[in-house]
Design a protein around this motif. Structure first.
Motif, short mmCIF file in Angstrom:
data_model
loop_
_atom_site.label_atom_id
_atom_site.label_comp_id
_atom_site.label_asym_id
_atom_site.label_seq_id
_atom_site.Cartn_x
_atom_site.Cartn_y
_atom_site.Cartn_z
N ILE A 1 -64.90 -11.85 95.17
CA ILE A 1 -65.21 -12.72 94.18
C ILE A 1 -64.69 -14.23 94.49
O ILE A 1 -64.39 -14.83 95.87
N GLY B 1 -68.22 -16.31 89.24
CA GLY B 1 -68.14 -15.11 89.25
C GLY B 1 -68.86 -14.19 89.40
O GLY B 1 -69.22 -12.97 89.20
N THR C 1 -61.74 -2.57 90.15
CA THR C 1 -61.54 -3.97 89.24
C THR C 1 -61.41 -5.28 90.20
O THR C 1 -60.25 -5.14 90.25
N SER D 1 -60.65 -9.19 90.49
CA SER D 1 -60.46 -10.51 89.03
C SER D 1 -59.35 -11.56 89.25
O SER D 1 -58.97 -11.48 90.71
N ARG D 2 -59.93 -12.99 89.09
CA ARG D 2 -59.23 -13.79 88.82
C ARG D 2 -58.93 -14.47 88.01
O ARG D 2 -59.01 -14.39 86.57
N ASP D 3 -57.51 -15.11 87.95
CA ASP D 3 -56.65 -15.96 87.23
C ASP D 3 -56.82 -17.42 88.03
O ASP D 3 -56.11 -17.78 88.86
#
Length: 125
Positions: free
Chosen positions: A51, A56, A69, A71-73
């Protein structure tokens, strides 16, 4: 310097779920994307997911697509890998890595410059 701290590995039964975390510190402004790889004993390190921080863009290996899945913060500089419907074949040491460029060869470990120490994921049948 860029440092990566992984956590979340453990033992889980087949069909269960596990969430891995990778906290990135240091010169994070130069990081374009994060990748997850895994390696089982006697096997080559294989690509799992990646990612990028701003656009995105997400890519998955065929073996995990639909089950994992990424995802990132951005506020916490942390990347996650949510693993669902785990199989015994998912057993491996999982590594997170950084890439400072947009590489066409994002599935190759050589495209990443910094690596974490890895976290063990074991899936029992």
């Amino acid at each position: 310097q860029v440092q990566l701290a992984e956590s979340g590995g453990g033992l889980v039964q087949a069909g269960g779920s596990l969430r891995l975390s990778c906290a990135v510190s240091g010169r994070t402004f130069s990081t374009y994307a994060m990748g997850w790889f895994r390696q089982a004993p006697g096997k080559e390190r294989e690509f799992v997911a990646r990612i990028n921080w701003s656009g995105g863009t997400i890519d998955y290996a065929d073996s995990v697509k639909g089950r994992f899945t990424i995802s990132r913060d951005n506020a916490e500089n942390t990347v996650y890998l949510e693993m669902d419907s785990l199989k015994p074949d998912d057993t491996a040491v999982y590594y997170c890595a950084t890439s400072k460029i947009d590489s066409y060869f994002y599935r190759r470990p050589g495209s990443y410059n910094y690596w974490g120490q890895g976290t063990q994921v074991t899936v029992s049948s």
